[in-house]
Design an enzyme around this catalytic site. Structure first.
Site, PDB file in Angstrom:
ATOM      1  N   GLY A  33      23.434  -8.248  -8.004  1.00 21.43           N
ATOM      2  CA  GLY A  33      23.190  -8.460  -6.583  1.00 21.43           C
ATOM      3  C   GLY A  33      23.534  -9.871  -6.157  1.00 21.43           C
ATOM      4  O   GLY A  33      24.201 -10.601  -6.889  1.00 21.43           O
ATOM      5  N   ASN A  34      23.088 -10.242  -4.977  1.00 19.74           N
ATOM      6  CA  ASN A  34      23.372 -11.586  -4.463  1.00 19.74           C
ATOM      7  C   ASN A  34      22.159 -12.102  -3.699  1.00 19.74           C
ATOM      8  O   ASN A  34      21.168 -11.398  -3.537  1.00 19.74           O
ATOM      9  CB  ASN A  34      24.630 -11.564  -3.591  1.00 19.74           C
ATOM     10  CG  ASN A  34      24.450 -10.673  -2.378  1.00 19.74           C
ATOM     11  OD1 ASN A  34      23.715 -11.004  -1.459  1.00 19.74           O
ATOM     12  ND2 ASN A  34      25.102  -9.518  -2.389  1.00 19.74           N
ATOM     13  N   ARG A  35      22.253 -13.320  -3.235  1.00 23.04           N
ATOM     14  CA  ARG A  35      21.084 -14.013  -2.673  1.00 23.04           C
ATOM     15  C   ARG A  35      20.894 -13.829  -1.173  1.00 23.04           C
ATOM     16  O   ARG A  35      20.112 -14.544  -0.566  1.00 23.04           O
ATOM     17  CB  ARG A  35      21.194 -15.515  -2.958  1.00 23.04           C
ATOM     18  CG  ARG A  35      21.160 -15.866  -4.420  1.00 23.04           C
ATOM     19  CD  ARG A  35      21.220 -17.376  -4.587  1.00 23.04           C
ATOM     20  NE  ARG A  35      21.430 -17.749  -5.971  1.00 23.04           N
ATOM     21  CZ  ARG A  35      20.465 -17.780  -6.883  1.00 23.04           C
ATOM     22  NH1 ARG A  35      19.228 -17.488  -6.536  1.00 23.04           N
ATOM     23  NH2 ARG A  35      20.741 -18.113  -8.119  1.00 23.04           N
ATOM     24  N   SER A  36      21.611 -12.908  -0.555  1.00 28.04           N
ATOM     25  CA  SER A  36      21.471 -12.776   0.895  1.00 28.04           C
ATOM     26  C   SER A  36      20.078 -12.264   1.264  1.00 28.04           C
ATOM     27  O   SER A  36      19.600 -11.277   0.719  1.00 28.04           O
ATOM     28  CB  SER A  36      22.531 -11.820   1.436  1.00 28.04           C
ATOM     29  OG  SER A  36      22.376 -11.713   2.826  1.00 28.04           O
ATOM     30  N   ALA A 100      26.225  -9.361   2.830  1.00 25.15           N
ATOM     31  CA  ALA A 100      26.941  -9.846   1.656  1.00 25.15           C
ATOM     32  C   ALA A 100      27.193  -8.635   0.761  1.00 25.15           C
ATOM     33  O   ALA A 100      26.253  -8.046   0.225  1.00 25.15           O
ATOM     34  CB  ALA A 100      26.114 -10.898   0.924  1.00 25.15           C
TER      35      ALA A 100
END
Ligand code: CTP
Ligand code: CA
Length: 247
Positions: A33-36, A100
């Site tokens: 995943g990502n930090r959005s 994102a």
């Protein structure tokens, strides 16, 4: 709901905002995943509601209170986000891809939790995800090529939801760590969108913070700088430019 006397310049417009960040399953308990955080996407949704729009938010893994007055569709993976955005954008005037989106996903999803063994872990092979923003831009390009009069502002008599309808304004976001403007201009052209909101990320900027600064690149126009401030200010700057392109 009125936020600080905003203009009702999106009244009667259908707007789709994707927000948050997609997750790609590795096994039943793990993901890439990502930090959005979804803060910017939800700011866009809230301010669009305040400006009179009918708003659908496609929310990927966001743990914030729903934006009041918007329809929220929850998704997890990029495949789910793509389905939901394409479904909602059929009769939309505007699509904003603030999410994102994971560029890659594991090529195979393990049905069972991956267990530790004595040896080295097996590598995770990745495969590319579809580029939803580029797909929206390409669909519009093709639709315009076959029916040049479709998709003009609905005031001009083209019913929204008609066969061959497509969003009149497509907005992308880009987080760049270096060569921010050059990378942004190339991305705007490559994706075929009308506006590209470029943020510089890294060193505590942008992700999860309530404030942000941005440069909005405009197809066929001059860039607009949004000074450091609340994410609502970035959102309103986007809607100002969107409203101008719709009228
Ligand atoms: N985007 C998308 N589908 C993807 C990747 C990105 O729709 N598979 C959208 C994002 O929502 C954003 C825009 O494209 O609005 C730009 O995303 P970004 O990650 O900056 O661009 P990429 O083309 O993925 O390029 P890179 O990550 O290599 O900089
Ligand atoms: Ca990317």
């Amino acid at each position: 709901l009125v936020l600080r006397g905003r203009p009702r310049d999106l009244a009667g417009r259908k707007v789709v905002v994707s927000a948050g960040g997609t997750r790609e399953a590795i096994d039943p308990v793990r993901y890439i995943g990502n930090r959005s955080s979804g803060l910017q996407g939800y700011a866009l949704a809230r301010t669009a509601v305040a400006r009179g729009a009918e708003v659908t938010v496609v929310a990927a893994n966001i743990s914030l209170a729903d934006p009041a007055g918007a329809k929220v569709v929850r998704v997890e993976s990029t495949a789910e986000l793509r389905e939901a955005v394409l479904a909602a954008s059929g009769d939309a005037d505007v699509v904003v891809m603030a999410a994102a989106v994971a560029d890659f996903r594991p090529a195979t999803r393990h049905d069972e939790k991956i267990k530790k063994t004595d040896g080295e872990p097996a590598p995770i092979h990745l495969t590319k995800n579809p580029d939803i923003l580029a797909e929206l831009g390409e669909r519009r390009r093709q639709a315009r090529a076959t029916a040049p009069d479709a998709g003009v502002p609905s005031g001009a008599g083209v019913p929204t939801g008609a066969e061959g309808a497509y969003p009149k304004v497509i907005v992308g976001f880009a987080a760049e760590t270096h060569d921010v403007l050059a990378n942004g201009q190339a991305k705007l052209a490559r994706k075929g969108c009308d506006l590209l909101v470029v943020n510089q990320v890294g060193e505590g900027l942008a992700f999860g913070t309530p404030d942000n600064a941005a440069t909005v690149l405009v197809a066929g126009g001059d860039p607009v700088e949004v000074p450091f401030g609340p994410k609502d200010d970035v959102a309103d700057a986007v809607w100002d430019l969107v409203a101008a392109r719709l009228s």
